[in-house]
Design an enzyme around this catalytic site. Structure first.
Site, PDB file in Angstrom:
ATOM      1  N   HIS A   1       4.648   0.109   0.375  1.00 39.46           N
ATOM      2  CA  HIS A   1       5.340  -0.707   1.360  1.00 39.46           C
ATOM      3  C   HIS A   1       4.422  -1.783   1.917  1.00 39.46           C
ATOM      4  CE1 HIS A   1       3.673   2.847   3.391  1.00 39.46           C
ATOM      5  NE2 HIS A   1       3.515   2.096   4.476  1.00 39.46           N
TER       6      HIS A   1
ATOM      7  N   HIS B   1       0.827  -1.201   0.000  1.00 37.56           N
ATOM      8  CA  HIS B   1       0.000   0.000   0.000  1.00 37.56           C
ATOM      9  C   HIS B   1       0.867   1.259   0.000  1.00 37.56           C
ATOM     10  CE1 HIS B   1       0.982  -0.590   4.247  1.00 37.56           C
ATOM     11  NE2 HIS B   1       0.696   0.693   4.452  1.00 37.56           N
TER      12      HIS B   1
ATOM     13  N   ASP C   1       0.518   5.095   1.585  1.00 43.26           N
ATOM     14  CA  ASP C   1      -0.268   5.655   2.687  1.00 43.26           C
ATOM     15  C   ASP C   1      -1.263   6.711   2.216  1.00 43.26           C
ATOM     16  OD1 ASP C   1       0.859   4.117   4.715  1.00 43.26           O
ATOM     17  OD2 ASP C   1       2.497   5.540   5.049  1.00 43.26           O
TER      18      ASP C   1
ATOM     19  N   ARG D   1       4.432   6.549  13.860  1.00 45.85           N
ATOM     20  CA  ARG D   1       4.561   7.127  12.516  1.00 45.85           C
ATOM     21  C   ARG D   1       4.083   8.564  12.492  1.00 45.85           C
ATOM     22  NH1 ARG D   1       0.896   4.631   8.055  1.00 45.85           N
ATOM     23  NH2 ARG D   1      -0.285   6.578   8.119  1.00 45.85           N
TER      24      ARG D   1
END
Length: 277
Positions: A253, A97, A99, A268
């Protein structure tokens, strides 16, 4: 101290040393890191025991920060979300995916910090959309350049997994209302380097708008498989206090979910970007 940049693979990835992210980075360090990001697409830094405040401060040197509508965040630093397998269902990360492509302006990049790790497992892979696009045949590149695709929040955040309590359901419904399905180009142009990259991902892309459902499914299946071939990707084995910083505009990723029932905790900070073109 001057930065040392060590490339890790031909397609993408470099390790950086010579900078302490717990301290305010200089303008020269910021510019050097940005140039390394443009060249290598994902950067790794070992031994960076940073607080959420320090992580947010570093990420904010590259743009405004996003507050995720679903994942929990650090109470005093809401720009830093928490990926904790003991608290949250993070299976949506165990798929290739890019983000928050359900936003009109998907993330420029993200800074991920490893806080607690299993004894082994829990690696993350990144793949270069630039390398994947450039490896396609010229006729297929020409076809893709004129297409757009739909990206949908609910593909990675389905109601059955993120609406289990009244509070979760209200949050999920509000996020769906605020983030209806939208379209982005199948091939996006990097706003700084001008290089082209595939910009579809299995996590959020649901269809190709200009094609029939059957044609679109076949093409997306091909692109999802092609974009994540080993020669376009890199795998990072985390150590505690590692930091990764990636260019979300041209990469995707995959967080390998192979460590259950052990716990994995990551923080994150997500940097907002611009509208793909």
């Amino acid at each position: 101290m001057s930065l040392t940049i060590t490339p890790l693979s031909p397609a993408l990835g470099a390790q950086i040393s010579g900078v302490d992210l717990s301290r305010q980075i200089t303008a020269e360090q910021r510019d050097a890191i940005e140039q390394a990001l443009l060249q290598h697409q994902v950067l790794f830094l070992r031994d960076q025991p940073i607080t959420p405040e320090q992580q947010a401060r570093f990420a904010a040197r590259f743009g405004d920060l996003h507050i995720h509508p679903i994942y929990p965040n650090v109470p005093d630093t809401p720009q830093v979300l928490i990926l904790d397998t003991a608290v949250t269902d993070v299976r949506d990360n165990a798929v290739w995916h890019t983000d928050v492509t359900f936003l009109p302006t998907p993330a420029l990049g993200a800074v991920l910090s490893a806080k607690q790790l299993p004894a082994y497992g829990g690696d993350t892979l990144w793949a270069s959309g630039i390398a994947a696009f450039e490896a396609l045949s010229a006729p297929l590149r020409g076809l893709l350049d004129g297409l757009t695709a739909t990206h949908d929040f609910t593909k990675s955040f389905p109601l059955e997994r993120f609406g289990s309590t009244p509070e979760d359901l209200a949050r999920w419904e509000a996020t769906r209302r605020n983030n209806p399905p939208l379209s982005h180009p199948v091939v996006r142009t990097h706003p700084v380097s001008g290089r082209k990259a595939l910009f579809v991902n299995e996590g959020f892309t649901t269809r190709i708008n200009e094609l029939s459902e059957l044609e679109g499914e076949a093409l997306l299946k091909l692109l999802f498989a092609h974009a994540t071939r080993p020669e376009f990707s890199i795998r990072w084995r985390w150590q505690e206090n590692d930091v990764a910083f990636w260019d979300n505009r041209v990469t995707q990723h995959f967080a390998v979910d192979d460590y259950r029932p052990n716990r994995r905790v990551m923080h994150r900070a997500t940097i907002l970007g611009d509208a793909p073109f």
